[in-house]
Enzyme design. Structure first.
Site, short mmCIF file in Angstrom:
data_model
loop_
_atom_site.label_atom_id
_atom_site.label_comp_id
_atom_site.label_asym_id
_atom_site.label_seq_id
_atom_site.Cartn_x
_atom_site.Cartn_y
_atom_site.Cartn_z
N ARG A 232 107.29 -24.41 29.54
CA ARG A 232 108.26 -24.24 28.45
C ARG A 232 107.57 -24.33 27.09
NH1 ARG A 232 112.64 -28.51 30.54
NH2 ARG A 232 110.78 -29.74 30.39
N CYS A 233 106.51 -23.57 26.93
CA CYS A 233 105.70 -23.61 25.72
C CYS A 233 105.68 -22.22 25.10
CB CYS A 233 104.27 -24.04 26.11
SG CYS A 233 103.07 -24.05 24.77
N GLY A 234 105.49 -22.15 23.82
CA GLY A 234 105.37 -20.86 23.16
C GLY A 234 104.17 -20.06 23.66
N TYR A 235 103.20 -20.73 24.27
CA TYR A 235 102.02 -20.05 24.81
C TYR A 235 102.17 -19.67 26.28
CZ TYR A 235 99.61 -21.40 20.54
OH TYR A 235 99.24 -21.54 19.22
N THR A 236 103.30 -20.01 26.89
CA THR A 236 103.50 -19.72 28.31
C THR A 236 103.29 -18.25 28.66
OG1 THR A 236 104.96 -21.63 28.55
CG2 THR A 236 105.14 -19.94 30.24
#
Length: 172
Positions: free
Chosen positions: A51-55
């Site tokens: 659940r990360c912007g980098y996922t």
């Protein structure tokens, strides 16, 4: 003087191999992942979160693996909740990655990568290089001899020239 320098370099390389060969992780698929099995190959170790912007970098990691695996590259994902962006269980992480990204590279169970509870690999990494993940999707390139070849922050896209150049320099 040169024999002494050669002895020091050989000792350092031997210590790097010994250190790398001692790290194991529980696999998200069951069983154990032993880094010693990949001795002689470059390994890109990436601390991940669902659940990360980098996922979306999972797509790039899979592309990287698909592009270079036949030449020896291993990509190892280390899901971590150290930055409070991982799903609640290993099963949820595995399902999320399979359904959304079709990942087929090795992945560990949810593992701590920072602080006192960090996995021994990450403690070794910080001791050896001073590098500790500052966020999700930090990348560590391990050379075939077990030494740390390069580290990359979250912004380094897996298929960027910086990452691919470092990897190709270690292949065959």
């Amino acid at each position: 003087m040169r024999p002494l320098l050669s002895a020091i370099l050989i000792t350092c390389a031997t210590l790097a191999q010994a250190a790398m060969s001692s790290f194991t992780f529980p696999s998200i698929d069951g069983g154990e992942i032993d880094l010693a099995a990949w001795r002689g190959q470059p390994v890109l170790v990436v601390n991940t979160a669902s659940r990360c912007g980098y996922t979306p970098q999972y797509d790039g990691l899979q592309e990287l693996y698909d592009t270079y695996r036949d030449r020896g590259l291993v990509v190892l994902a280390i899901p971590s909740n150290d930055f409070r962006q991982e799903l609640a269980s290993d099963e949820e992480v595995k399902d999320f990655c399979e359904v959304n990204f079709g990942l087929d590279f090795p992945m560990t169970t949810i593992t701590s990568v920072r602080g006192d509870s960090a996995h021994p690999f990450y403690k070794w990494l910080e001791t050896e290089t001073g590098f500790a993940p500052s966020w999700n999707f930090n990348k560590v390139l391990i050379a075939p001899d077990g030494s740390v070849a390069a580290t990359f922050g979250s912004n380094a896209r897996p298929m960027s020239r910086t990452v691919t150049d470092a990897i190709t320099a270690l292949l065959d």
